[in-house]
Write a protein that holds these residues in place. Structure first.
Motif, PDB file in Angstrom:
ATOM      1  N   GLN A  41      69.299  17.633  40.723  1.00 52.36           N
ATOM      2  CA  GLN A  41      70.600  17.030  41.011  1.00 52.36           C
ATOM      3  C   GLN A  41      70.504  15.545  41.374  1.00 52.36           C
ATOM      4  O   GLN A  41      71.502  14.949  41.757  1.00 52.36           O
ATOM      5  N   THR A 252      68.880  26.565  46.893  1.00 52.10           N
ATOM      6  CA  THR A 252      69.013  25.730  45.694  1.00 52.10           C
ATOM      7  C   THR A 252      68.908  26.580  44.438  1.00 52.10           C
ATOM      8  O   THR A 252      69.621  26.376  43.459  1.00 52.10           O
ATOM      9  N   VAL A 255      72.064  28.586  43.866  1.00 54.43           N
ATOM     10  CA  VAL A 255      73.095  27.713  43.302  1.00 54.43           C
ATOM     11  C   VAL A 255      72.800  27.472  41.815  1.00 54.43           C
ATOM     12  O   VAL A 255      73.676  27.573  40.966  1.00 54.43           O
ATOM     13  N   TYR A 256      71.522  27.203  41.518  1.00 53.96           N
ATOM     14  CA  TYR A 256      71.134  26.949  40.136  1.00 53.96           C
ATOM     15  C   TYR A 256      71.437  28.161  39.252  1.00 53.96           C
ATOM     16  O   TYR A 256      71.862  28.033  38.098  1.00 53.96           O
ATOM     17  N   SER A 258      73.802  30.110  39.376  1.00 54.23           N
ATOM     18  CA  SER A 258      75.215  30.296  39.048  1.00 54.23           C
ATOM     19  C   SER A 258      75.641  29.407  37.872  1.00 54.23           C
ATOM     20  O   SER A 258      76.707  29.593  37.307  1.00 54.23           O
ATOM     21  N   ASP A 259      74.801  28.432  37.503  1.00 54.23           N
ATOM     22  CA  ASP A 259      75.089  27.617  36.315  1.00 54.23           C
ATOM     23  C   ASP A 259      74.895  28.437  35.038  1.00 54.23           C
ATOM     24  O   ASP A 259      74.197  29.446  35.044  1.00 54.23           O
ATOM     25  N   ALA A 260      75.501  27.950  33.978  1.00 60.27           N
ATOM     26  CA  ALA A 260      75.291  28.602  32.681  1.00 60.27           C
ATOM     27  C   ALA A 260      73.793  28.621  32.397  1.00 60.27           C
ATOM     28  O   ALA A 260      73.116  27.605  32.570  1.00 60.27           O
ATOM     29  N   GLN A 261      73.278  29.735  32.005  1.00 56.93           N
ATOM     30  CA  GLN A 261      71.864  29.876  31.640  1.00 56.93           C
ATOM     31  C   GLN A 261      70.925  29.736  32.827  1.00 56.93           C
ATOM     32  O   GLN A 261      69.722  29.898  32.693  1.00 56.93           O
ATOM     33  N   GLY A 262      71.478  29.389  33.996  1.00 55.89           N
ATOM     34  CA  GLY A 262      70.617  29.142  35.143  1.00 55.89           C
ATOM     35  C   GLY A 262      69.814  30.375  35.523  1.00 55.89           C
ATOM     36  O   GLY A 262      68.592  30.309  35.695  1.00 55.89           O
ATOM     37  N   ASP A 311      72.230  38.687  39.175  1.00 58.37           N
ATOM     38  CA  ASP A 311      72.961  37.553  39.733  1.00 58.37           C
ATOM     39  C   ASP A 311      72.849  37.552  41.270  1.00 58.37           C
ATOM     40  O   ASP A 311      73.294  38.493  41.926  1.00 58.37           O
ATOM     41  N   THR A 313      74.277  35.523  43.437  1.00 55.54           N
ATOM     42  CA  THR A 313      75.343  34.719  44.045  1.00 55.54           C
ATOM     43  C   THR A 313      75.740  35.177  45.448  1.00 55.54           C
ATOM     44  O   THR A 313      75.912  34.377  46.361  1.00 55.54           O
TER      45      THR A 313
END
Lengths: 640, 640
Positions: A41, A252, A255-256, A258-262, A311, A313
C-alpha cells in the motif's frame, strides 16, 4: 497487452510481466520474497528496490525522496513497469533467505517425539498406516469379494475398525490382486471411529511411508519430514512465509484477502511454501514425494483459513468469529498440496479466533493437559497466547502484545535472523558487548536482544522505572536526536548496517507496552481463576521467540512473573511438536480434540481488571515492586 | 483421418464417423439403441439394418444372404462406413422404444413405500435431509466458529450425531451466514454413525429435496423420482439398458468390458441411462435437477461393477469373485451422475457375484428378513435367484435359467414389451386366443406368454410330458418344418410380424430347461435346510417378469411348487422398492447391511443333489407327479 521482461539482481531472475504491473508483483511472479509489511500500500516503505536499467515509473513519497528516485531508488509496490528493466533488490527489502535453516533447540533435535505425557504413546496408529498383507487365494468355498478379503485380513489386527472404500482404489483391484499373487500393501487412513483404505499397492512397500508435520506461522513456516513406519524425524526445514510479500501481520493479510484475487494469492503463497519444503526435504533425503502419504498441519487460526482458502474476513470483525476451528481429514490434493495422489491432509483443531491450532498443539506437546497440577503456557508473539489449567480445565486468552518483540515498530528491530543481536552486556565505561545469531556482524536487534538490552540498561540505571533514557548519564552512547533521546548499542563501524544500531525512548515505549500486555494477561488469567503464581507449578515458554529468550532478563523487565527459574520450561516450537505427535498417534489426535473442547476462551477486552493490570505493568519491572522481589534487589544494586 | 456422415432412418439422426467404423458403432454414437445380443461379434444376427444410400462394405454371413445384401440388408456390426450413407434400422433390430413407460402394477403405484415390515419405518432419516435453521447471531459472549454454530443448532435435534465438514462448503460460509441473517438450509448426508454437511444454502429451501432410486437390470433400467421431504413417489420411468447394444446378457458384457475402452463404453452407456431418466423425470415434473440431492442404486453385481467403472473380469472366472459388494456413500459426481454438484450417491450392498444388491434390496422390501416364519423369494430372470430364510438366517442361490423366459433363444421370443403375447387360451377346434401387452397386434411371445402357452398345450394334450409336440394331433396348427415340429400360435395375417408366430420343439426344450433350473433350485435349497415346501409360509415372486406371471400356469408346467395359491405373493420390482426404502430410511440402510451379512450363498454347482433334481424336473410338470397333485388332475382332464 504488451509484456516486458524484468530482471532481478542479485540472481538474474527474469520474469515477463504486463505493462503497468508493479515491481512488487513482478518480484512475486519471479518467486522472490520481499519485505512488504503493509501489503503493497506504499505505507511501510520496506520494499525499496533500485532500478538499474529500463523504464519504470515511480513517484516520490514519504519513504523515497526525489533525490533517491534520481538514483533509481523506488518502492517496488508503487513503481510500474513501462519497458524491459533490470532491478536490484536492496538488502533491507529482501527477506533474508527465501528458506533459512537453523539448528533447532536441543529438545527438538534429540527427541523426535516430544516427551510423552501420561496416556500419550509415541506412535500408536499414525494418520496413515501401511500394512503388508498376503491374502489367501479365493476358492469356490471362499469366494467373498476382493475388498471383503482385504477387510477380513486387516480387521482382526486393527480392533473393530470399519473400512469404507475409496472408489478410485477399487477400480482395478481385481487385476492388481491376481497379478501380484494376492500380496499387497494397503494404506489405511485412521478416521478414529473407522479406517479408510486410500491406496492398495502391489507387494511390499509398507516401509515407504512418510509424513510431513507443518506449523504455519505468520512469519515462518516450519516443516518436518518424518518416517511413519518408524516414528523417526528425518529433517526439519524453516522458510519465511511467502505471504510476507502481502503484509507482515495477520490483519494486513486479512485485509489483503478481501481484495479481488487476494485470498487466492495468499492461499497460493502458503501452498507454494508447503510444496517447496516437501520437495526440498524429499530431494535432500532421497525420498520420493509419492511416498509421502500424510500431512498434518497446525498454525494460527488466520493462517489455517488462508491455507484452506476460506475467507478470513470475519476473524477481524467483532465478535471475531472464525468460519471453522476444525477441518478433519481430506485428500491432500483437495487442499492443493502435492504428495501421493491418494495422500491425506488433516488440520489440528483450534478453539477460537485467538486460540488456534498452534496453541492446542502446543498444549498437547507441553503436557499441560495431562497433569493434575496447574500450569501456564505462554506463546510470545505479536499476539501472545496464554493458557492456564490442568487436565480438568483450561482457560486461554490472547494479549495483543504488538510486533516490537518481533522486530517491527522499533527503530533497529529485526526478526530473529542471522546477524540479529540476541544478547547484550553493558560493561563498565563505554563497553557494550553483543551476541548475534550466527555470530555474524550485527544488523539490528531481535526480541530477545531487546529484552536483554532493557535489563542491562535498567540494571545500569540507564533508564528509569518509567522506561525513559536518562539523558543525564555521563556516556557518549546516550545522545539527543531530532526525534528524541537514544542509546547507541553498536556503532555503524562495528555493524553490518547503514547507521548506528540504537534504541530510542519511543522504542522502549513500544517494548514496555508489549511486555505489559503479556504480563498483565498472565496475572489476569491467574487471578480470574482465584489462583496465585505460587500455585502454578510450571510455566512453559513456547514459540520461536521463546527459544532465544533469557528468563532472568524477561523477569527483570517485568515480562514474566518473578518465580523460581526452575519452574520455567522452554518447549521450543511446541506447536510443531504437537502437530507431529498428531501425525504419529491416534491417541494424540483424540487428546487434541479433547483439549480444543476443554479450553475456555477469555476475551481480555471484556475483563474489567485487565486494563488496570495493564497500566500497572507499564513500568520496569512493575508499579508494584513487591511482585518482583528478586528484581527489586537487582535494580537497587545496579543503580548506586 | 477421413470422416463421413451417416443418417439413420426413421428419425433422420445424423452422426459423423471415421472411415471404416461399423454401422453399429455409428448408431451408438447417434444415441440409437439397437439389438445386439452378441455384442457386435456377428453371431446373433439381431442388428440387421438396410442401407438405403451410400458406401457401406458388408460381407455375407450366416445371418444375411447375398441376395439380402444386394437389397442393402446388412448386419450393422459387420458393415463398415466408406462414405456418406443413409441407413434404415429394421424394426426387428430396434430396441422398441429407447425409453418406455408403462404403468407399474398396483402394489407399486398405490404405496410409495412398500408395506413396512416390523422395525422399518416409512421414512426416518433419508439419505439426505435438508434442515432449515435460524441461528442465533454471534456476540462477544458467544463467538464460537460459524461451523460450530451450525453444529450446535443441529445436534440436539438429531441425536448424538457427529458432523464432519465438507471443505468446499465452508469456504464462503462466513459471508453466506451474514448476508442471510444466519438463516440457512443445511443438507446433511446420513453416514449412519455420523452426518456430514454437504451443502449450506441461504434461507428456506428445505422442501426442495428430491432423490432418485434406481434399479439397474441387465435389460432395463428403472428410475423413480421421490420427494425426500415428504416421502412421496413422484414418478417412475423405465428405459432399456443402453448397454444392450454391447450384448444382451451379462457374460457378453463382461467379455466386452475386457476390450480396450470396452469398460468405459459400458460405463458411459449406463450413466447416460441414469442421466437421461433424471433429466426427463425432472422436466416432466417441473423439478430442478439441482434439487436432486441423493441417488440410491441397486442392481445385479455385474451392473454395479459397470456402473462403478470397476473391471468385472473376475466375476465370470472361477471362483467367481466380485471386486466389491459394498460401496458406501460417495459424491454423485464421483460416479459421473449429474445431480446437485454436492449431491451424493450410494449403492445397496450385495452378498456375492450371484446375490447382488438387487436381491438384498428385494429381501428388504419383501419383509422376508423381518419375520420368524420361513419364506422363499424367487426373482426370475436369465439368472434366477432364490432366497430362503427368516429373520435369523438366510440362504441364497442362483440358477442359470437361461434367457428363454426373457425372449432370447426361442424362435418367436420377445421381451415383455408392447405387442408381446403374455397370455394364451387354446379353445376347441382351431381357436387360439391371445392377450398382448398394451393390446397391440401380436409381435411375438414373452416369458409369461410362453408359460401360459405351455400350460394350455399340455392341458390340451398338444405336448407330451417330455415336452415334445404331438404331431399326431389333428390340428393344422401343428406342422412339420425343415427344422422340426412347430405349433402356430398366431398366423402372420393376424400378427405384426414377418412370419407366423409359432413355438417349436427346440423352443420347448429351452423353456423346459429354464423352468427345470428354477424349480430344482427351489427344491435343493429347501431340502438343504431340511425343510419342505409345507413349512415355507410364503413364496414371494419378484422381478419385472413376475409381474405378468400367472401362478397357476407356472405351477402347471412345474416352474413353481404346487402349494396353495394364497401363499404366493407378487411383489413386483421388489429391488426398486427396496432401493427406494434405503433412500428414505436410515433404519432400512442398516437393515439391508445386516441382510447382506446374513445371507449365505450356496453354489448349486457344488451341491451334489442339484443335478439329480434338475434332470428330474425336465418333464411337464415333473418326473414325480406326486409333487404336483393339483396339476396331475388338470392334465388328466385336459387329455382325455
Amino acid at each position: 497487452m504488451t509484456y516486458y521482461t524484468v530482471t532481478f539482481q542479485p540472481g538474474s531472475k527474469k520474469v515477463r510481466v504486463k505493462r503497468g504491473e508493479t515491481l512488487l508483483a513482478a518480484a512475486l511472479d519471479a518467486g522472490i520474497v520481499m519485505n512488504s509489511a503493509c501489503g503493497g500500500q506504499g505505507l511501510c516503505g520496506k520494499c525499496r528496490v533500485i532500478v538499474k536499467k529500463g523504464a519504470v515509473i515511480a513517484r516520490p513519497s514519504g519513504h523515497v525522496t526525489s533525490g533517491e528516485i534520481k538514483k533509481g531508488v523506488v518502492l517496488a509496490c508503487e513503481a510500474t513497469v513501462q519497458g524491459n528493466a533490470e532491478v536490484r533488490i536492496a538488502q533491507s527489502s529482501r527477506v533474508e533467505n527465501d528458506r533459512e535453516k537453523r539448528p533447532r533447540p536441543e529438545v527438538e533435535e534429540i527427541s523426535p517425539v516430544a516427551p510423552n505425557g501420561p496416556g500419550l504413546t509415541a506412535m500408536d496408529f499414525p494418520l496413515v498406516k501401511k500394512i503388508y498383507a498376503e491374502l489367501p487365494q479365493p476358492s469356490l468355498n471362499d469366494n467373498i469379494s476382493d475388498l471383503d478379503r482385504i477387510y477380513r485380513e486387516l480387521e482382526p489386527g486393527h480392533g473393530s475398525v470399519l473400512f469404507t472404500a475409496n472408489l478410485s482404489q477399487v477400480k482395478q483391484l481385481g487385476a492388481l490382486l491376481r497379478e501380484n499373487d494376492f500380496k499387497v500393501t494397503v494404506s489405511l487412513v485412521d478416521k478414529d471411529a473407522s479406517s479408510e483404505i486410500i491406496s492398495i499397492e502391489p507387494n511390499t512397500c509398507s516401509n515407504e511411508n512418510y509424513g510431513m508435520a507443518f506449523d504455519i506461522g505468520t512469519t515462518t513456516v516450519t516443516g518436518q519430514l518424518v518416517n511413519l513406519a518408524t516414528g523417526k524425524v528425518i529433517a526439519t526445514a524453516i522458510a519465511y512465509n511467502k505471504q510476507i510479500s502481502f503484509g507482515s501481520d495477520v490483519i494486513t493479510r486479512i485485509v489483503y484477502a478481501s481484495d479481488a484475487q487476494g485470498l487466492q494469492k495468499l492461499n497460493r503463497a502458503i501452498l507454494a511454501n508447503i510444496d517447496e519444503i516437501i520437495r526440498d526435504l524429499c530431494r535432500e533425503h532421497d525420498i520420493r514425494v509419492s511416498d509421502i502419504m500424510a500431512v498434518m498441519i497446525g498454525g494460527n487460526t488466520t493462517m489455517m483459513h488462508l491455507l484452506l482458502n476460506i475467507d478470513p474476513t470475519f476473524i477481524r470483525r467483532e465478535p471475531y468469529v472464525p468460519t471453522t476451528n476444525m477441518i478433519d481429514i481430506v485428500r491432500a490434493s483437495e487442499l492443493g498440496i502435492h504428495i501421493n495422489p491418494n495422500g491425506v491432509s488433516a488440520c489440528v483443531p483450534g478453539v477460537s479466533t485467538y486460540i488456534g491450532p498452534d496453541i492446542t498443539a502446543g498444549i498437547l506437546s507441553s503436557g499441560l493437559a495431562d497433569s493434575q497440577d496447574v500450569s501456564l503456557l505462554v506463546d510470545i508473539g505479536t499476539n501472545s497466547e496464554v493458557v492456564l489449567g490442568n487436565r480438568e480445565w483450561m482457560v486461554g486468552c490472547s494479549a495483543s502484545a504488538g510486533p516490537a518483540f518481533e522486530g517491527s515498530g522499533v527503530t533497529c528491530g529485526l526478526r530473529a535472523i542471522s546477524g540479529a543481536i540476541e544478547k547484550v552486556s553493558i560493561g563498565s565505561g563505554e563497553t557494550v558487548r553483543v551476541k548475534t545469531i550466527g555470530d555474524k556482524p550485527p544488523k539490528g536487534i531481535c526480541g530477545s536482544g531487546y529484552i536483554s538490552l532493557l535489563r542491562e540498561m535498567f540494571t545500569h540505571g540507564l533508564i528509569d522505572r518509567d522506561g525513559r533514557i536518562r539523558s543525564d548519564k555521563k556516556t557518549k552512547r546516550v545522545r539527543k536526536t531530532k526525534s528524541g533521546v537514544e542509546y547507541v548499542v553498536v556503532y555503524k563501524k562495528d555493524a553490518d548496517a547503514t547507521r548506528d544500531i540504537a534504541i530510542t525512548d519511543a522504542d522502549i515505549d513500544n517494548l514496555k507496552r508489549s511486555k505489559g500486555a503479556i504480563y498483565s494477561a498472565l496475572v489476569t488469567l491467574v487471578k480470574k481463576m482465584e489462583l496465585t503464581f505460587d500455585s502454578v507449578t510450571r510455566i512453559y515458554i513456547a514459540g520461536g521467540f521463546g527459544t532465544y529468550l533469557d528468563i532472568a532478563s524477561a523477569v527483570s523487565i517485568g515480562l514474566l512473573p518473578d518465580i523460581e527459574r526452575s519452574r520455567y520450561s522452554f518447549i521450543g516450537n511446541s506447536s510443531l511438536a504437537g502437530v507431529r505427535r498428531c501425525l504419529f498417534s491416534r491417541q494424540a489426535r483424540r487428546s487434541v480434540k479433547e483439549i480444543a473442547k476443554k479450553v475456555t476462551y477469555i476475551d481480555l477486552s471484556t475483563e474489567a481488571k485487565y486494563m488496570d493490570e495493564y497500566i500497572a505493568s507499564l513500568f520496569f519491572p512493575h508499579t508494584d515492586l513487591t511482585r518482583f522481589p528478586s528484581v527489586g534487589r537487582g535494580t537497587e544494586q545496579g543503580r548506586g
